[in-house]
Design a protein around this motif. Sequence first.
Motif, PDB file in Angstrom:
ATOM      1  N   ALA A 171      81.590  90.778  23.622  1.00 10.76           N
ATOM      2  CA  ALA A 171      81.410  89.432  23.069  1.00 10.76           C
ATOM      3  C   ALA A 171      81.104  89.498  21.579  1.00 10.76           C
ATOM      4  CB  ALA A 171      80.284  88.703  23.811  1.00 10.76           C
ATOM      5  N   GLY A 172      80.270  90.460  21.166  1.00 11.82           N
ATOM      6  CA  GLY A 172      79.963  90.614  19.745  1.00 11.82           C
ATOM      7  C   GLY A 172      81.191  90.959  18.936  1.00 11.82           C
ATOM      8  N   LEU A 173      82.037  91.823  19.468  1.00  7.16           N
ATOM      9  CA  LEU A 173      83.283  92.190  18.793  1.00  7.16           C
ATOM     10  C   LEU A 173      84.225  90.995  18.717  1.00  7.16           C
ATOM     11  CD1 LEU A 173      85.380  94.103  17.603  1.00  7.16           C
ATOM     12  CD2 LEU A 173      85.861  94.927  19.932  1.00  7.16           C
ATOM     13  N   MET A 174      84.358  90.270  19.817  1.00  5.86           N
ATOM     14  CA  MET A 174      85.268  89.122  19.835  1.00  5.86           C
ATOM     15  C   MET A 174      84.820  88.025  18.878  1.00  5.86           C
ATOM     16  SD  MET A 174      86.513  88.753  23.809  1.00  5.86           S
ATOM     17  CE  MET A 174      87.451  87.267  23.457  1.00  5.86           C
TER      18      MET A 174
ATOM     19  N   ILE B 116      92.330  89.293  25.762  1.00  2.60           N
ATOM     20  CA  ILE B 116      91.503  90.092  24.860  1.00  2.60           C
ATOM     21  C   ILE B 116      90.216  90.528  25.565  1.00  2.60           C
ATOM     22  CG2 ILE B 116      90.165  90.047  22.709  1.00  2.60           C
ATOM     23  CD1 ILE B 116      92.318  88.062  21.644  1.00  2.60           C
ATOM     24  N   TRP B 117      89.555  89.603  26.221  1.00  2.00           N
ATOM     25  CA  TRP B 117      88.317  89.922  26.935  1.00  2.00           C
ATOM     26  C   TRP B 117      88.569  91.003  27.987  1.00  2.00           C
ATOM     27  CZ3 TRP B 117      83.165  88.867  26.645  1.00  2.00           C
ATOM     28  CH2 TRP B 117      82.398  89.219  27.763  1.00  2.00           C
ATOM     29  N   ASN B 118      89.588  90.816  28.820  1.00  3.62           N
ATOM     30  CA  ASN B 118      89.865  91.765  29.897  1.00  3.62           C
ATOM     31  C   ASN B 118      90.187  93.160  29.346  1.00  3.62           C
ATOM     32  OD1 ASN B 118      89.492  89.733  31.747  1.00  3.62           O
ATOM     33  ND2 ASN B 118      91.658  89.334  32.058  1.00  3.62           N
TER      34      ASN B 118
ATOM     35  N   MET C  33     101.114  82.489  39.831  1.00  2.00           N
ATOM     36  CA  MET C  33      99.903  82.909  39.120  1.00  2.00           C
ATOM     37  C   MET C  33      99.850  82.241  37.751  1.00  2.00           C
ATOM     38  SD  MET C  33      98.594  86.748  38.128  1.00  2.00           S
ATOM     39  CE  MET C  33      98.374  87.163  39.833  1.00  2.00           C
ATOM     40  N   ILE C  34      98.676  81.723  37.382  1.00  2.00           N
ATOM     41  CA  ILE C  34      98.517  81.071  36.092  1.00  2.00           C
ATOM     42  C   ILE C  34      98.459  82.132  34.998  1.00  2.00           C
ATOM     43  CG2 ILE C  34      97.043  79.573  34.711  1.00  2.00           C
ATOM     44  CD1 ILE C  34      98.413  78.227  37.090  1.00  2.00           C
ATOM     45  N   PRO C  35      99.300  82.019  33.955  1.00  2.00           N
ATOM     46  CA  PRO C  35      99.285  83.013  32.881  1.00  2.00           C
ATOM     47  C   PRO C  35      97.924  83.055  32.194  1.00  2.00           C
ATOM     48  CG  PRO C  35     101.236  81.602  32.735  1.00  2.00           C
ATOM     49  CD  PRO C  35     100.321  80.974  33.743  1.00  2.00           C
ATOM     50  N   LEU C  36      97.509  84.248  31.790  1.00  2.00           N
ATOM     51  CA  LEU C  36      96.248  84.389  31.083  1.00  2.00           C
ATOM     52  C   LEU C  36      96.388  83.893  29.649  1.00  2.00           C
ATOM     53  CD1 LEU C  36      95.134  87.974  32.194  1.00  2.00           C
ATOM     54  CD2 LEU C  36      94.335  85.797  33.090  1.00  2.00           C
ATOM     55  N   THR C  37      95.339  83.310  29.127  1.00  2.00           N
ATOM     56  CA  THR C  37      95.323  82.917  27.725  1.00  2.00           C
ATOM     57  C   THR C  37      95.077  84.169  26.877  1.00  2.00           C
ATOM     58  OG1 THR C  37      92.933  82.532  27.703  1.00  2.00           O
ATOM     59  CG2 THR C  37      94.359  80.676  28.356  1.00  2.00           C
ATOM     60  N   ASN C  38      95.314  84.049  25.565  1.00  2.00           N
ATOM     61  CA  ASN C  38      95.028  85.177  24.680  1.00  2.00           C
ATOM     62  C   ASN C  38      93.570  85.590  24.761  1.00  2.00           C
ATOM     63  OD1 ASN C  38      97.633  85.402  23.822  1.00  2.00           O
ATOM     64  ND2 ASN C  38      97.248  84.856  21.697  1.00  2.00           N
ATOM     65  N   VAL C  39      92.689  84.603  24.823  1.00  2.25           N
ATOM     66  CA  VAL C  39      91.252  84.904  24.897  1.00  2.25           C
ATOM     67  C   VAL C  39      90.953  85.724  26.141  1.00  2.25           C
ATOM     68  CG1 VAL C  39      88.944  83.910  25.116  1.00  2.25           C
ATOM     69  CG2 VAL C  39      90.601  82.862  23.579  1.00  2.25           C
TER      70      VAL C  39
ATOM     71  N   LEU D  98      89.292  94.488  26.394  1.00  2.00           N
ATOM     72  CA  LEU D  98      88.131  95.110  25.768  1.00  2.00           C
ATOM     73  C   LEU D  98      87.064  95.502  26.790  1.00  2.00           C
ATOM     74  CD1 LEU D  98      87.821  92.910  22.554  1.00  2.00           C
ATOM     75  CD2 LEU D  98      88.818  95.193  22.770  1.00  2.00           C
ATOM     76  N   ILE D  99      86.877  94.690  27.819  1.00  2.00           N
ATOM     77  CA  ILE D  99      85.935  95.039  28.885  1.00  2.00           C
ATOM     78  C   ILE D  99      86.377  96.315  29.583  1.00  2.00           C
ATOM     79  CG2 ILE D  99      85.316  94.384  31.250  1.00  2.00           C
ATOM     80  CD1 ILE D  99      83.387  93.248  29.305  1.00  2.00           C
ATOM     81  N   LYS D 100      87.660  96.460  29.800  1.00  2.00           N
ATOM     82  CA  LYS D 100      88.186  97.663  30.447  1.00  2.00           C
ATOM     83  C   LYS D 100      87.880  98.899  29.612  1.00  2.00           C
ATOM     84  CE  LYS D 100      92.472  99.678  32.245  1.00  2.00           C
ATOM     85  NZ  LYS D 100      93.928  99.482  32.436  1.00  2.00           N
ATOM     86  N   ASN D 101      87.905  98.751  28.288  1.00  5.32           N
ATOM     87  CA  ASN D 101      87.691  99.890  27.409  1.00  5.32           C
ATOM     88  C   ASN D 101      86.231 100.155  27.081  1.00  5.32           C
ATOM     89  OD1 ASN D 101      90.344 101.166  26.140  1.00  5.32           O
ATOM     90  ND2 ASN D 101      90.765  99.015  26.587  1.00  5.32           N
ATOM     91  N   TYR D 102      85.428  99.092  26.963  1.00  2.82           N
ATOM     92  CA  TYR D 102      84.046  99.272  26.507  1.00  2.82           C
ATOM     93  C   TYR D 102      82.984  98.966  27.565  1.00  2.82           C
ATOM     94  CZ  TYR D 102      86.301  99.611  21.950  1.00  2.82           C
ATOM     95  OH  TYR D 102      87.098  99.990  20.904  1.00  2.82           O
ATOM     96  N   GLU D 103      83.336  98.203  28.588  1.00  4.05           N
ATOM     97  CA  GLU D 103      82.505  97.992  29.783  1.00  4.05           C
ATOM     98  C   GLU D 103      81.172  97.303  29.550  1.00  4.05           C
ATOM     99  OE1 GLU D 103      82.202 101.882  31.516  1.00  4.05           O
ATOM    100  OE2 GLU D 103      84.107 101.676  32.560  1.00  4.05           O
ATOM    101  N   ASN D 104      80.899  96.825  28.344  1.00  5.61           N
ATOM    102  CA  ASN D 104      79.624  96.163  28.059  1.00  5.61           C
ATOM    103  C   ASN D 104      79.883  94.740  27.580  1.00  5.61           C
ATOM    104  OD1 ASN D 104      77.068  95.343  27.333  1.00  5.61           O
ATOM    105  ND2 ASN D 104      76.853  96.767  25.618  1.00  5.61           N
TER     106      ASN D 104
END
Length: 526
Positions: free
Chosen positions: A25-28, A10-12, A1-7, A14-20
């Motif tokens: 994207a605005g927060l990031m 972070i996206w995964n 499996m290819i390791p995930l980048t920091n970006v 925050l999406i899990k927590n905020y779902e929008n």
Amino acid sequence: MIPLTNVEKIWNFLIKNYENPFGVAGLMGNLYAESGLNPQNLQNTYEKKLGMSDAEYTNAVDAGTYSNFAKDSAGYGLAQWTYSARKLNLLNYAKSKNASIGDLDAQLEFLVKEMAGYTAVVKAIKEAKSVKEASDVVLTKYERPADQSDNAKNKRASYGQKYYDQFVKKEENQVADYSKYINSTGTHYISNSGSDERGKYNSGSAGDQTGKEWQLRSWYSRPWTHVFRYEKDPRVGQTLCNLGCAAALNDNIGYDQYQRTTYWAQLQKVGYDPAKITVKCEEDCSAGVAANVKAAGYLLGIKALQDVSSSMTSRNTVAQLKKAGFTILTESKYLTSGKYLQPGDILLYENHHVALNVTKGSKAGQVVVVPAPSAPAIKLPVIGTAVAKGSMYVRPSETSSSNYGTVSKGMKVEVVELLESGWMKIIWDKSPDGYGYTSNRANKYYTYTKNENAPAVEVYKTTGRLNVRKGAGTKNARILTLPLGHKVNTAGKTEIVDGTKWFYVSFTYNKKDYTGWVSSKYLKKV
């Protein structure tokens, strides 16, 4: 499996927590403006003032040799925490997790924990209808930098838009249109790779130097000894066909038996889309097909295909594809012309060559479709129809990278829900529950027509924990229990049981779609 980048991490998270996606994207975008998304980032002016680099500062705080972390007024980490109380909270949280002060996971957890106290910000992140809407709120009510000008707002929103485009728009991209090859009535195309730019089998230059190392060419008699067709899932043939076309049309992918697995290595790095490969790489006939079979497995979530060896050869193709679940066809009609072939069929000349069929044969008939599991007993009301402007993926959800197949150009689908994100929930009999999701952001991909006779679909929120049942009334079996505040959509059907109105509803929970019956006592209209 290819390791995930920091970006990606972070996206995964925050999406899990905020779902929008708009809010995330605005927060990031704001976090990028503050730290470049580097959890060890030390405010630049303090690097000179303290005489330490990002890593040196982080290590000194972790080791306890620098004890002024909370009070030095230096911005640090993803959000550039600066004020004493906030930095002390961050430090204590990292210690409680036995993590480095610069640990990405610890900082993300702390960020969400801290943000819970910024209710207006969290509300904006969860409900924003655009990246800029969320970005402006994060900037003015959470980060609160000295520069809150329109220029600063626009700049941060532009950063956020890039992440939105990266993670959301890639999920809605129109399928590359290979219909002229698939539906060709003249040339019968196959995706074929046979030699390098010199007509040799190895030691050539990386990439396709001639446009013919991997190409779409006319069917020919090799002669073929076997044809392999994946009849268990109709999505596989179409996916293999798309992959074979994309690879053949990308001149960064060439032929070399000595470097035959470098194509697979690159394919993993670009999310299994050959068209996105920009690094010159190599395959040979069997390794190229094997890589695409594996890619189809990952795109569609079929483990048997994922397990095909990337080092498959023409000598063990039969064993590999039989184990993966392919049907083996050896009748003469499949081997001596393209007339009976379907898109995605794999062609083998055992011990010598492997290729992939692209064009639907004139006598192939209908593509084999495995009967889909029955749709819900009560279907959701059709609120409109949509005609595709081009080929489009149908996916299990808005954010899924797998798909249930494609809607071809000009095809009409029935719509049961219009989502705020611009996606549509449609009736799709190739999915497990009879529904799928496809994008129509800004009405770009479909022409939508409202069903004027459709019953009004209303949205409700649960006012407490609420049982969803298989039928109206408490005597029916419970499917699951929804938490307080969860949204459900009415489906145009109600029943009265023991004096209580029950709604038949649809909703998404833990990324899965459900339908069922709920009591109206515990619902409030949104």
